[in-house]
Design an enzyme around this catalytic site. Structure first.
Site, short mmCIF file in Angstrom:
data_model
loop_
_atom_site.label_atom_id
_atom_site.label_comp_id
_atom_site.label_asym_id
_atom_site.label_seq_id
_atom_site.Cartn_x
_atom_site.Cartn_y
_atom_site.Cartn_z
N ARG A 64 0.86 -1.18 0.00
CA ARG A 64 0.00 0.00 0.00
C ARG A 64 0.91 1.23 0.00
NH1 ARG A 64 -2.88 3.05 4.89
NH2 ARG A 64 -4.13 4.46 3.64
N ARG A 214 -10.20 14.82 12.70
CA ARG A 214 -9.89 15.83 11.66
C ARG A 214 -11.12 16.69 11.40
NH1 ARG A 214 -7.83 11.55 7.38
NH2 ARG A 214 -6.89 10.22 8.95
N GLU A 337 -9.34 -3.49 1.95
CA GLU A 337 -8.30 -2.86 1.14
C GLU A 337 -7.16 -3.83 0.83
OE1 GLU A 337 -8.93 0.12 4.11
OE2 GLU A 337 -8.30 1.67 2.71
#
Ligand code: ADP
Length: 352
Positions: A64, A214, A337
């Protein structure tokens, strides 16, 4: 073919070993505290050596890599030129790419004859049109510094979009899908006939939705205003926006949506406010992406919140599709993923 998927972070390496083709992994694990004081694992080389010691054989390694900028539009076989280009992307992904690269370089040393493939979080979003990726800033910043929307979580959005097409039994090229990856990091993507045409994260993963810690979209003038008011330097403001904002900053309790929902049920107003703001922002993005695609066949929810928190999904979807002639299918699809990376590496090795 045995494909080892490596997700190399700054202080950890996660791995999963797949036998491809097929969807099942045969081994997985995490090495943590790399390079930390008192840790037995001094660097990524030592960490990967431990991992490889647990695995009999590997045919190909899939890595990744978070940022591929405009240099990588799809998975690539790693050679020296690719390593150079990934290194060039370090300046725009200083928290991620150096760690990803450390994993690649360690594997090159430890498995010299084994093919390695890089799969980029940004690659799926390289199909965005310029009107979606250029910011309202002087154009020279795009030309000189590569400042534009890149988008992240691409591997996850691509994976769940493919899964949605499989579940709906319709080819991706006939579908308009909105994929909502709602975890600690959150992003939404408009997938128009298999291509990402807009996504909520931007030049960095800070833009877009309100996330665990965030802030997502804010008035950019706030950055300098808060720096002055709260006497923050560059590190201070970056830390605040990335680590002390979002659900955690609003609630003053936690970045964890499960904890906030529990507090909300027991009457905590700030927890309720944080959850409301989260839901409202997701609604706005879904609405915007319906507008840009003209219609939507499916809305997919994935990642920690998306997969597990029905009450949040319900709030997001409440009333949002009322005006549509044809309501979209609502799907909950666990993301994977690592499997997507294994699949991409396998496909590349087989020339497909
Ligand atoms: P990351 O971006 O770190 O991979 P996750 O996808 O694990 O994050 O999502 C974490 C978020 O999902 C947290 O807000 C957490 O409260 C929420 N969540 C809700 N239910 C679950 C669950 N069963 N397992 C994990 N996370 C959950």
């Amino acid at each position: 073919m045995k494909v080892l998927v490596i997700n190399s972070g700054s202080s950890s390496i996660k791995y999963k070993l797949f036998r491809m083709p097929g969807k099942k992994y045969i081994a997985k694990g995490t090495i943590e505290h790399i390079g930390e004081k008192g840790s037995a694992v001094c660097d990524h080389y030592a960490g990967l050596k431990m991992i490889l010691g647990k695995i009999n054989s590997v045919d190909v390694v899939g890595h990744r890599v978070v940022h591929g900028a405009e240099k990588f539009k799809e998975p690539v076989l790693i050679d020296n030129q690719v390593v150079r280009k990934i290194r060039q992307c370090c300046s725009i992904a200083p928290l991620h790419n150096p760690a990803n690269l450390a994993g690649i370089l360690a594997c090159k040393k430890l498995l010299p004859g084994t093919k390695q493939v890089a799969v980029f979080d940004t690659a799926f979003h390289q199909t965005l049109p310029p009107h979606a990726y250029i910011y309202g800033l002087p154009y020279r910043y795009y030309k000189r510094f590569g400042i534009r929307k890149y988008g992240f979580h691409g591997t996850s959005h691509e994976y769940v979009a493919h899964e949605a097409s499989r579940i709906l039994k319709k080819p991706l090229k006939h579908l308009k899908i909105i994929t909502c990856h709602l975890g600690n990091g959150c992003s939404i993507t408009a997938v128009d006939r298999g291509r990402s045409i807009d996504t909520s994260m931007g030049f960095t993963p800070l833009e877009g939705l309100v996330m665990g810690t965030r802030c997502g979209d804010i008035d950019p003038a706030l950055v300098t205003y808060i720096m002055q008011k709260d006497k923050l330097d560059i590190c201070g403001i970056e830390d605040m926006l990335n680590k002390a904002s979002g659900l955690k900053g609003i609630s003053g309790i936690s970045n964890d949506m499960r904890a906030l929902c529990a507090k909300e049920r027991s009457g905590n107003k700030r927890a309720a406010l944080a959850a409301d703001i989260f839901v409202y922002r997701v609604k706005k993005y879904i609405g915007a992406y319906i507008a840009v695609m003209g219609k939507v066949d499916a809305v997919v929810f994935t990642a920690g919140i998306g997969q597990n928190q029905q009450e949040i999904r319900q709030e997001i979807c409440r009333g949002i599709f009322d005006a549509l002639k044809k309501k979209p299918r609502l799907l909950v699809i666990p993301t994977d993923e690592e499997l997507m990376i294994a699949h991409s590496a396998f496909k590349l090795m087989n020339g497909r």
